[in-house]
Design an enzyme around this catalytic site. Sequence first.
Site, mmCIF file in Angstrom:
data_model
loop_
_atom_site.group_PDB
_atom_site.id
_atom_site.type_symbol
_atom_site.label_atom_id
_atom_site.label_comp_id
_atom_site.label_asym_id
_atom_site.label_seq_id
_atom_site.Cartn_x
_atom_site.Cartn_y
_atom_site.Cartn_z
ATOM 1 N N THR A 49 0.856 -1.179 0.000
ATOM 2 C CA THR A 49 0.000 0.000 0.000
ATOM 3 C C THR A 49 0.893 1.230 0.000
ATOM 4 O O THR A 49 2.109 1.132 -0.083
ATOM 5 C CB THR A 49 -0.919 0.015 1.241
ATOM 6 O OG1 THR A 49 -0.138 0.363 2.398
ATOM 7 C CG2 THR A 49 -1.564 -1.346 1.463
ATOM 8 N N CYS A 50 0.257 2.409 0.137
ATOM 9 C CA CYS A 50 1.053 3.634 0.119
ATOM 10 C C CYS A 50 1.940 3.756 1.348
ATOM 11 O O CYS A 50 2.901 4.523 1.344
ATOM 12 C CB CYS A 50 0.145 4.858 0.010
ATOM 13 S SG CYS A 50 -1.003 5.051 1.386
ATOM 14 N N ASN A 51 1.617 3.015 2.416
ATOM 15 C CA ASN A 51 2.456 3.147 3.611
ATOM 16 C C ASN A 51 2.867 1.817 4.230
ATOM 17 O O ASN A 51 3.224 1.766 5.402
ATOM 18 C CB ASN A 51 1.760 4.018 4.669
ATOM 19 C CG ASN A 51 0.362 3.534 4.984
ATOM 20 O OD1 ASN A 51 0.083 2.341 4.922
ATOM 21 N ND2 ASN A 51 -0.521 4.448 5.317
ATOM 22 N N ARG A 52 2.846 0.744 3.445
ATOM 23 C CA ARG A 52 3.362 -0.535 3.948
ATOM 24 C C ARG A 52 3.715 -1.463 2.796
ATOM 25 O O ARG A 52 3.069 -1.430 1.732
ATOM 26 C CB ARG A 52 2.376 -1.208 4.905
ATOM 27 C CG ARG A 52 1.194 -1.887 4.254
ATOM 28 C CD ARG A 52 0.331 -2.616 5.294
ATOM 29 N NE ARG A 52 -0.236 -1.685 6.242
ATOM 30 C CZ ARG A 52 0.112 -1.620 7.521
ATOM 31 N NH1 ARG A 52 0.998 -2.452 8.012
ATOM 32 N NH2 ARG A 52 -0.432 -0.730 8.328
ATOM 33 N N GLN A 120 -7.197 -3.300 -0.269
ATOM 34 C CA GLN A 120 -5.803 -3.619 -0.562
ATOM 35 C C GLN A 120 -5.456 -5.049 -0.135
ATOM 36 O O GLN A 120 -4.667 -5.725 -0.796
ATOM 37 C CB GLN A 120 -4.912 -2.591 0.137
ATOM 38 C CG GLN A 120 -5.089 -1.196 -0.461
ATOM 39 C CD GLN A 120 -4.689 -0.080 0.485
ATOM 40 O OE1 GLN A 120 -4.679 -0.245 1.703
ATOM 41 N NE2 GLN A 120 -4.376 1.081 -0.068
ATOM 42 N N GLY A 192 -5.345 11.259 -11.224
ATOM 43 C CA GLY A 192 -5.471 9.817 -11.043
ATOM 44 C C GLY A 192 -6.939 9.440 -11.002
ATOM 45 O O GLY A 192 -7.802 10.259 -10.664
ATOM 46 N N ALA A 193 -7.218 8.186 -11.347
ATOM 47 C CA ALA A 193 -8.610 7.724 -11.334
ATOM 48 C C ALA A 193 -8.730 6.355 -10.693
ATOM 49 O O ALA A 193 -9.674 5.614 -10.951
ATOM 50 C CB ALA A 193 -9.169 7.686 -12.761
#
Length: 477
Positions: A49-52, A120, A192-193
């Site tokens: 993910t964005c942070n893991r 996610q 972004g979409a």
Amino acid sequence: MSLLVVGLSHRSAPVSVLERAALARDTQAKLVQDALAAEPATEATVLATCNRIELYADVDKFHAGVAELSTLLARHSGVGLDELTPYLYVHYEDRAVHHLFSVACGLDSMVVGEGQILGQIKDALALGQELHTAGRLLNDLFQQALRVGKRAHSETGIDKAGQSLVTFGLEQLADGAPVTDWAAGKRALVIGAGSMSSLAAATLARAGVAHIAIANRTLERARRLAGILTEAGGPGTAGFTAEAVEMTALAGELARADVVVSCTGATGLVLTADAVRGALAARTADAPAVPRQSAGDPLAVPARTAVALALLDLAMPRDIDAAAHRVEGARLVDIESLAEASADAPMAADVDQVRAIVSDEVAAFGAAQRAAHITPTVVALRTMAADVVASEIARLDGRLPDLDDKQRAEITQTVRRVVDKLLHAPTVRVKELASTPGGAGYADALRELFDLDPQAVAAVSRADSRADTYNSAREPA
């Protein structure tokens, strides 16, 4: 086999390291395939993910597994192993299950309670299924994690303990003002979409922005999102509109926007500090002058133009140049600043309830897995017993050829009943014992006592694993 997770997250590593370690989709696939090719692992998938970034695997050797997975994470992320190692964490067996269930409930998120992690986790499971690297253990684990996360959100108020990263980021930009008041009538640009960008666009529409322009590399996806937003409408603004724009039109849209949210999968910067500076300069001639307080005013604050462009960067690696926060008239909130701000976010009492749910679910999952571990041995034992009965009945036919069909059937049934009764109590009891901590040893004892063929047990395990993988892939998460 045992569950092992090796990873890093916003809790263990600075954003600069997470940013460099971010994995593109094709790199994730290669990482998982290489993990499976490594000797210690028989199943693998990655949660990115964005942070893991977390690599999950079923391994037969703990130390070898940790070493191999750490090396693979370093190799595929491009961050040297020596540099990456201090930021890595390791969870094993029940602790690994507890970690994933906590992540699924939003307890380990940057903003407690955010629900996007469920999507996610579902993607991580889908990746393992698509590549055929997720077997029985990981399918069971991730399916159960999704159920536990949904249970936490439906049975508790964990959603109130924190907002999604989008809402939390907008709150930081609003600087204490209600987001609906701050956003009312503004013109927004969403870059972004994907799922995060779509959520950002919907949140902005609900907050009352007047117009949203959606820029995306694939214009059709941007058009689809704009259509959905237009159909839903912006409840805060009667004349709400949404449109899709080409990425080539980004500079013009940036010059007209009041707020920008960016979350793409780009590996480089989407907006540079110079682009932000140029957009603000382009509107200077049309913007009214912003009065500044006199330096002699005792209540004066450092002179600075009012914020004309609010920037929210939710991408990892970042989409917007960090230097943009030094551009006069711009304010940037990114993953790093959100991590710092969320440390002070209020925690709801429901968090304790969710933790209790996680603990109960971990215990139940462990018991189920330990019980399932004995099943192939029990099946192999009963199969062996059936083979012995069949062999003895065949030998009886040779010794007593004059038996009629009725007599032969009665004898066969009697022998089977005797065998079933002799095996019933020990097999039921061994399943009960196997569900307790340390119960895996009972399967080993059963195989040893009855001299079961290890290949026969393994064949049952493989058949069960294939069936479970097929069924879980068909079930909606």
